[in-house]
Design a protein around this motif. Structure first.
Motif: not given
Length: 173
Positions: A69, A73, A75, A79, A102
């Motif tokens: 994750e 993502d 963030r 990435r 995912r």
């Protein structure tokens, strides 16, 4: 058997063969119960990543999922789809339903891997069996994009996976 189907079949059979060793022999019920803390400020993040990687390499499926994750993502760090794929695959091979979901979406979208509706469908169906109810809806959406021959291949592979699972259950009894 063409070049695309052989690795897919081998991968799915590997998935099926690795599952029974987990969860007391019940390969379709694998709990994830640990968690990494990766939502830290930048100075603390490298240590948290190192600890999470150690946990994931030690077999913590939730840690592997959290790493997937984190890298997917983008963030809190750039990435990195290759790393996301690595960690999602590690957790997926051991039955982590959210990681399988995912991973299935990555195959469907072609994120970090060549797009493959067949692989996406198979992994999403496994995620649904492992407890991610929304994966079933996603698999249904993928199936609307599949040709008939692709759906037949995916169904055959899933049939073999479940036959192996039932055989494992019979042997365990």
């Amino acid at each position: 058997m063409n070049r695309t189907v052989r690795p897919l079949l081998l991968g799915c059979l590997l998935l099926a063969s690795s599952l029974p060793a987990l969860a007391g022999g019940n390969s379709l019920l694998v709990p994830a119960n640990a968690r990494c803390v990766l939502d830290l400020e930048p100075p603390a993040l490298p240590d948290a990543l190192r600890l999470c990687e150690q946990a994931a390499l030690g077999g913590d499926l939730q840690a592997a999922f959290e790493l997937g994750e984190f890298y997917h993502d983008g963030r809190r760090a750039p990435r990195d789809l290759a790393k996301a794929l690595k960690w999602f695959e590690q957790a997926s091979l051991h039955g982590h339903a959210l990681a399988q979901h995912r991973l299935g979406v990555m195959f469907f979208r072609g994120e970090g891997v060549p797009a493959s509706n067949v692989q996406a469908y198979i992994v999403l169906k496994m995620a649904a069996v492992n407890g991610d109810e929304s994966a079933l809806d996603t698999a249904d959406r993928v199936s609307t994009q599949m040709r008939r021959d692709e759906l037949e291949i995916a169904t055959q592979v899933l049939g073999q996976v479940f036959r192996n699972y039932l055989l494992d259950l019979q042997v365990a009894d």
